[in-house]
Each structure stands twice: as structure tokens, then as C-alpha cells.
Design an enzyme around this catalytic site. Structure first.
Site, short mmCIF file in Angstrom:
data_model
loop_
_atom_site.label_atom_id
_atom_site.label_comp_id
_atom_site.label_asym_id
_atom_site.label_seq_id
_atom_site.Cartn_x
_atom_site.Cartn_y
_atom_site.Cartn_z
N GLN A 87 43.17 42.72 44.12
CA GLN A 87 42.00 42.08 43.83
C GLN A 87 41.21 42.97 43.00
O GLN A 87 41.35 43.46 41.81
CB GLN A 87 41.23 41.83 45.30
CG GLN A 87 42.19 40.88 45.96
CD GLN A 87 41.56 40.13 47.03
OE1 GLN A 87 40.28 40.28 47.35
NE2 GLN A 87 42.20 39.69 48.04
N ASP A 88 40.35 43.87 43.45
CA ASP A 88 39.46 44.86 42.94
C ASP A 88 39.77 46.29 43.57
O ASP A 88 40.31 46.37 44.59
CB ASP A 88 38.05 44.44 42.93
CG ASP A 88 37.24 44.28 44.17
OD1 ASP A 88 38.04 44.68 45.07
OD2 ASP A 88 36.05 43.95 44.14
N PRO A 89 39.29 47.13 42.91
CA PRO A 89 39.78 48.64 43.39
C PRO A 89 39.33 49.00 44.62
O PRO A 89 38.40 48.30 45.12
CB PRO A 89 39.45 49.67 42.25
CG PRO A 89 39.08 48.73 41.11
CD PRO A 89 38.68 47.30 41.65
N GLY A 157 33.87 43.37 44.98
CA GLY A 157 33.77 41.97 44.15
C GLY A 157 32.54 42.19 43.33
O GLY A 157 32.30 41.11 42.44
#
Length: 255
Positions: A87-89, A157
Site C-alpha cells: 500500500q504505502d510505505p 495514506g
């Protein structure tokens, strides 16, 4: 096409008259060649990278700039066998530019612990390592790619709307169209939403819930199988074997 994109899609907000130095894109040279980004898309990516650099002046952004495209330096496009979408880091300085991976000195995050539990339960002789560095997977042809490549400290996010979506979607569709017999492991809605970009006639697409602790225990209602028990790592190697490709040694996790 560049002129049409600029006028119709992006309403002329970017100029393509000025050339882009490929080094400023932070991508490994083989990936620049593989993606064949048009002049307009190079300028669009450069604009996004500049925006990220400006954000770093006033807030903490993960991963650091020199690791932002690290996935492209660890895994050459022609070597790709498996694509794992994140997804995101990670936050707290854990992000390395590889989805789900952390530096050896960092504590193993919960999602990666869930991945290791699934591996230990399904892959013979797999032994959970004491670290969470997945560089050796990348060197074997496992592309560990987040769908969003940056995140603001403490705000999961937060960079979803900055423009990474078009770039990571372009990467996925390029792999699908230019390569054959790859395995795409899509865990969670944000990864599974990219399914239409993949030609299922050429590749294997496997879906499951995200390996976060809550989702992996079935704590969230979902149309997708639980991550624990999905057997994706064995299914991936079975597919690679059927198509006469070298399998991934999931247990090879060198620091």
C-alpha cells in the site's frame, strides 16, 4: 499522444517543451528503458518528485529520497517473476523503498510478521528470520512495489492523492504487457483494485486479504480469502515451474 494528454487529460498544467534528465527520475536505467516513458510522462513524474522534495522541507516524508525508487535498483524488469503489491510505505524510519521490507536493524512490522507466519505454515523448511530485510527476494526477481511510494510521518495514506496512482499503474500495466508468466500477489483492496491492469491470460493473479493482523485473522468482513492459509507462495512457485521458470527461494533471507 503527449500533446493530447497535456490538453485533454492534464489540461496543459505541465510543459513538455523542456527535456528531462533521466537521472532526475531516480529510476534505475534498465527501468527507464523498460517503461519507455514519453516526454510528457517523464515531466509529470519529475513534477511529482519535485513536489515530494518540497514537502520534505516542512514535514517528514518516508522513505528518504535516496530510497524512493529503491525497488527499481534491486530488481531488474527482465528478471521479474513475482510482483507483490503493498500500500504505502512504513513509518518511523522503517521504509526502505521495498514494499513490506525493513532494514535488518528495524523491528519486524506486524504485516511482515503475518507474512512470515504464512510462509512458516505453508513452505517446507521455512524458518522465520530475526530481521525483516527482503532484499534477497528482490534479487531473485520479486518486485516489491507499493501502490503509493511516499507517506507523511504519522498520516497513513496521506499521499494517495498526490499522483502516484498513475505511475504505479503504468508500471503494473507495462509488466503485464511486456513480460510473460509472472505471478501477481494482490493482498487487500488497494492492491486488488489493480487487477484490471493485468492480463490474466498471460499471468497468474492471486488475491487475498491484506496481511495486517486484523485482516489476516478474518477480523474484517471481506469477499477475499484470508491471508493466513492462502498458500500463495507455493502456488506462485507451482505456476513458475509449470512455465519452466526458476522458482523463488522464499527462505533465502540474507541480511
Amino acid at each position: 499522444m503527449d500533446a493530447w494528454l497535456q490538453q485533454t487529460v492534464f489540461r496543459g498544467t505541465l510543459s513538455i517543451s523542456q527535456g528531462v534528465d533521466d537521472r532526475d527520475l531516480l529510476l534505475a536505467p534498465k527501468w527507464i528503458s523498460f517503461l519507455s516513458l514519453s516526454s510528457f510522462l517523464k515531466q509529470k513524474l519529475l513534477s511529482l518528485l519535485r513536489q515530494i522534495r518540497e514537502l520534505r522541507l516542512t514535514t517528514t516524508v518516508y522513505p528518504p529520497q535516496d530510497k524512493l525508487m529503491w525497488w527499481s535498483h534491486c530488481c531488474d524488469p527482465e528478471d521479474i517473476k513475482v510482483v507483490i503489491l503493498g500500500q504505502d510505505p512504513y513509518h518511523k524510519g522503517q521504509a526502505t523503498g521495498l514494499a513490506f521490507s525493513v532494514d535488518p536493524q528495524c523491528q519486524v512490522p506486524p504485516s511482515l510478521r503475518s507474512i512470515f507466519r504464512e510462509l512458516e505454515a505453508s513452505v517446507p523448511n521455512f524458518s522465520t528470520p530475526s530481521h525483516g530485510c527482503l532484499d534477497s527476494w528482490a534479487r531473485q526477481g520479486v518486485l516489491l512495489l507499493n501502490t503509493v511510494l511516499t507517506v507523511e510521518k504519522g498520516r497513513a495514506g496521506s499521499h494517495e492523492g498526490l499522483g502516484w496512482d498513475w505511475f504505479t499503474s503504468f508500471i503494473i500495466s507495462s509488466i503485464s504487457s511486456k513480460l510473460e508468466h509472472c505471478v501477481f500477489l494482490l493482498w487487500g483492496r488497494k492492491a486488488i483494485d489493480r487487477t484490471p491492469l493485468i492480463n490474466a491470460q498471460k499471468h497468474l493473479v492471486l488475491t487475498a486479504q491484506h496481511p495486517s493482523p486484523l485482516a489476516s485473522l478474518g477480523g474484517r468482513h471481506s469477499r477475499w480469502p484470508r491471508f493466513q492459509g492462502c498458500n500463495h507462495f507455493n502456488l506462485a512457485n507451482d505456476y513458475l515451474t509449470r512455465h519452466r521458470r526458476e522458482t523463488v527461494d522464499w527462505g533465502l533471507l540474507e541480511q
